[in-house]
Motif scaffolding. Structure first.
Motif, mmCIF file in Angstrom:
data_model
loop_
_atom_site.group_PDB
_atom_site.id
_atom_site.type_symbol
_atom_site.label_atom_id
_atom_site.label_comp_id
_atom_site.label_asym_id
_atom_site.label_seq_id
_atom_site.Cartn_x
_atom_site.Cartn_y
_atom_site.Cartn_z
ATOM 1 N N GLY A 14 0.673 -0.690 -0.241
ATOM 2 C CA GLY A 14 0.133 0.051 0.028
ATOM 3 C C GLY A 14 0.640 1.322 -0.177
ATOM 4 O O GLY A 14 0.634 2.146 -0.639
ATOM 5 N N TYR A 15 1.779 1.206 1.040
ATOM 6 C CA TYR A 15 2.821 2.405 0.963
ATOM 7 C C TYR A 15 3.363 2.296 -0.955
ATOM 8 O O TYR A 15 3.662 3.699 -1.278
ATOM 9 C CB TYR A 15 3.871 1.675 2.050
ATOM 10 C CG TYR A 15 4.968 3.070 1.909
ATOM 11 C CD1 TYR A 15 4.964 4.842 2.439
ATOM 12 C CD2 TYR A 15 6.273 2.717 1.650
ATOM 13 C CE1 TYR A 15 5.748 5.273 2.262
ATOM 14 C CE2 TYR A 15 7.654 3.835 1.158
ATOM 15 C CZ TYR A 15 6.886 5.682 1.690
ATOM 16 O OH TYR A 15 8.221 6.097 1.798
ATOM 17 N N TYR A 17 2.382 1.513 -3.338
ATOM 18 C CA TYR A 17 1.645 1.838 -4.478
ATOM 19 C C TYR A 17 1.715 3.149 -5.343
ATOM 20 O O TYR A 17 1.158 3.796 -6.682
ATOM 21 C CB TYR A 17 -0.400 2.066 -3.680
ATOM 22 C CG TYR A 17 -1.065 2.092 -5.043
ATOM 23 C CD1 TYR A 17 -1.490 0.645 -5.991
ATOM 24 C CD2 TYR A 17 -1.724 3.005 -5.101
ATOM 25 C CE1 TYR A 17 -2.585 0.515 -6.737
ATOM 26 C CE2 TYR A 17 -2.640 3.332 -5.941
ATOM 27 C CZ TYR A 17 -3.365 2.079 -6.986
ATOM 28 O OH TYR A 17 -4.545 2.174 -7.842
ATOM 29 N N THR A 18 1.446 4.031 -4.533
ATOM 30 C CA THR A 18 2.266 6.116 -4.941
ATOM 31 C C THR A 18 3.130 6.097 -5.791
ATOM 32 O O THR A 18 3.639 6.678 -6.456
ATOM 33 C CB THR A 18 1.669 6.561 -4.497
ATOM 34 O OG1 THR A 18 1.590 6.762 -2.770
ATOM 35 C CG2 THR A 18 -0.165 6.498 -3.597
ATOM 36 N N VAL A 68 0.453 8.282 2.098
ATOM 37 C CA VAL A 68 -0.541 7.279 1.588
ATOM 38 C C VAL A 68 -0.601 6.499 1.669
ATOM 39 O O VAL A 68 0.516 5.538 0.491
ATOM 40 C CB VAL A 68 -0.844 8.358 0.540
ATOM 41 C CG1 VAL A 68 -2.663 7.078 -0.034
ATOM 42 C CG2 VAL A 68 -1.747 9.717 0.066
ATOM 43 N N LYS A 70 -2.386 2.557 0.923
ATOM 44 C CA LYS A 70 -3.569 2.359 -0.235
ATOM 45 C C LYS A 70 -4.176 1.088 0.472
ATOM 46 O O LYS A 70 -3.508 0.144 1.195
ATOM 47 C CB LYS A 70 -3.278 1.647 -1.337
ATOM 48 C CG LYS A 70 -3.914 0.713 -2.225
ATOM 49 C CD LYS A 70 -3.979 0.687 -3.434
ATOM 50 C CE LYS A 70 -4.869 -1.036 -3.776
ATOM 51 N NZ LYS A 70 -4.826 -1.807 -3.567
ATOM 52 N N TYR A 102 -6.168 10.679 -7.050
ATOM 53 C CA TYR A 102 -6.030 10.838 -5.659
ATOM 54 C C TYR A 102 -7.909 11.454 -5.615
ATOM 55 O O TYR A 102 -8.221 12.340 -6.182
ATOM 56 C CB TYR A 102 -5.403 11.738 -5.047
ATOM 57 C CG TYR A 102 -4.150 11.514 -4.894
ATOM 58 C CD1 TYR A 102 -3.379 10.543 -3.487
ATOM 59 C CD2 TYR A 102 -3.309 11.665 -5.569
ATOM 60 C CE1 TYR A 102 -2.053 10.725 -3.446
ATOM 61 C CE2 TYR A 102 -1.845 10.742 -6.116
ATOM 62 C CZ TYR A 102 -1.635 10.375 -4.254
ATOM 63 O OH TYR A 102 0.112 10.683 -5.086
ATOM 64 N N GLU A 111 -9.115 8.330 -1.039
ATOM 65 C CA GLU A 111 -8.883 7.810 -2.361
ATOM 66 C C GLU A 111 -8.245 7.593 -2.807
ATOM 67 O O GLU A 111 -8.146 8.274 -3.150
ATOM 68 C CB GLU A 111 -10.742 6.546 -2.265
ATOM 69 C CG GLU A 111 -11.948 6.946 -1.650
ATOM 70 C CD GLU A 111 -12.674 6.062 -2.558
ATOM 71 O OE1 GLU A 111 -14.496 5.828 -1.829
ATOM 72 O OE2 GLU A 111 -12.860 6.874 -3.619
ATOM 73 N N VAL A 112 -7.518 6.877 -3.219
ATOM 74 C CA VAL A 112 -6.545 6.652 -4.490
ATOM 75 C C VAL A 112 -6.414 5.904 -5.791
ATOM 76 O O VAL A 112 -7.639 4.564 -5.143
ATOM 77 C CB VAL A 112 -4.944 6.353 -4.014
ATOM 78 C CG1 VAL A 112 -5.348 5.575 -3.187
ATOM 79 C CG2 VAL A 112 -3.686 6.840 -4.148
ATOM 80 N N SER A 121 -9.644 2.974 -3.513
ATOM 81 C CA SER A 121 -9.532 2.166 -3.158
ATOM 82 C C SER A 121 -9.589 2.589 -1.686
ATOM 83 O O SER A 121 -8.956 4.302 -1.357
ATOM 84 C CB SER A 121 -8.078 1.362 -2.511
ATOM 85 O OG SER A 121 -7.595 -0.224 -3.639
ATOM 86 N N ASN A 122 -9.372 2.505 -0.193
ATOM 87 C CA ASN A 122 -9.352 3.530 0.655
ATOM 88 C C ASN A 122 -8.424 3.691 1.182
ATOM 89 O O ASN A 122 -7.294 2.754 1.089
ATOM 90 C CB ASN A 122 -10.159 3.047 2.213
ATOM 91 C CG ASN A 122 -11.420 2.974 1.257
ATOM 92 O OD1 ASN A 122 -12.508 4.116 1.359
ATOM 93 N ND2 ASN A 122 -12.891 1.670 2.042
ATOM 94 N N THR A 123 -7.610 4.364 2.186
ATOM 95 C CA THR A 123 -6.486 4.826 2.477
ATOM 96 C C THR A 123 -6.235 5.177 3.699
ATOM 97 O O THR A 123 -7.490 5.297 4.726
ATOM 98 C CB THR A 123 -5.521 5.927 1.097
ATOM 99 O OG1 THR A 123 -6.950 7.217 1.809
ATOM 100 C CG2 THR A 123 -5.810 5.493 0.034
#
Length: 156
Positions: A14-15, A17-18, A68, A70, A102, A111-112, A121-123
Motif C-alpha cells: 500500500g505504501y 502503490y503511489t 498515503v 492504500k 487522488y 481514496e486513491v 481504494s480507501n487509504t
C-alpha cells in the motif's frame, strides 16, 4: 506469525502503490477538479489542466506532504451524503497513459486509484490531517485557476 506477515505485506504494498508511480512514470499532465456537491440539488464541477512541468511538480509536492497507504478497494455500499461537501480530484497522466488519481473530500475521506480498470481504494494518511490536506488542495486549485499555465473549465 503468518497474519503479521500478511499485514506487513499489505502495508508495504500500500505504501509503494503511489511511490512506484512517481519513480517509474514520467508525468505529462495533471487534472485538478473541485466539485461542490449538494444532496438533492446536484453538483458543480470546476477543473483545471496543466502540462507545465513546474506546475505538475508543485502539485506533486503538495501530495508528498502526506504519506498515503492504500488499503483495500472500496467495496462497501454506496456512500450517501446528507450534507453539502466539497471534493477535490487530482489525476496525473503519464507518457504511457497510466493514471494516478487522488480523491479527497471535505469530510476527510481519501481514496486513491491507479489505472483505468482498478477500483478506488480507501487509504490511511500519515503526516497530518486529511481535512487540512483537502483545504490545502482546494487552496491550490483556487490559486491555479487564475494562472495562464492552467486551462480552466466549469460544468454545472
Amino acid at each position: 506469525m503468518l497474519t503479521f506477515g500478511l499485514l506487513c505485506y499489505v502495508f508495504y504494498s500500500g505504501y509503494m502503490y503511489t511511490n512506484t508511480y512517481y519513480k517509474h512514470e514520467h508525468i505529462k499532465g495533471v487534472v485538478v477538479e473541485l466539485s461542490d456537491n449538494r444532496p438533492g440539488i446536484g453538483s458543480t464541477t470546476q477543473s483545471i489542466i496543466s502540462t507545465d512541468e513546474q506546475e505538475i511538480a508543485e502539485v506533486i509536492r503538495l501530495l508528498h506532504e502526506r504519506t498515503v497507504i492504500k488499503l483495500f478497494p472500496d467495496i462497501g455500499p454506496v456512500k450517501v451524503y446528507t450534507k453539502d461537501y466539497f471534493d477535490v480530484r487530482i489525476e496525473f497522466i503519464s507518457d504511457t497513459d497510466l493514471t494516478l488519481e487522488y480523491r479527497i473530500d471535505s469530510l476527510g475521506h481519501v481514496e486513491v486509484k491507479k489505472g483505468f480498470g482498478n477500483k478506488a481504494s480507501n487509504t490511511m494518511i500519515l503526516g497530518g490531517s486529511s481535512k487540512q490536506w483537502f483545504n490545502e488542495a482546494k487552496d491550490l486549485f483556487e490559486d491555479k485557476k487564475q494562472n495562464s499555465l492552467w486551462s480552466y473549465r466549469k460544468q454545472e
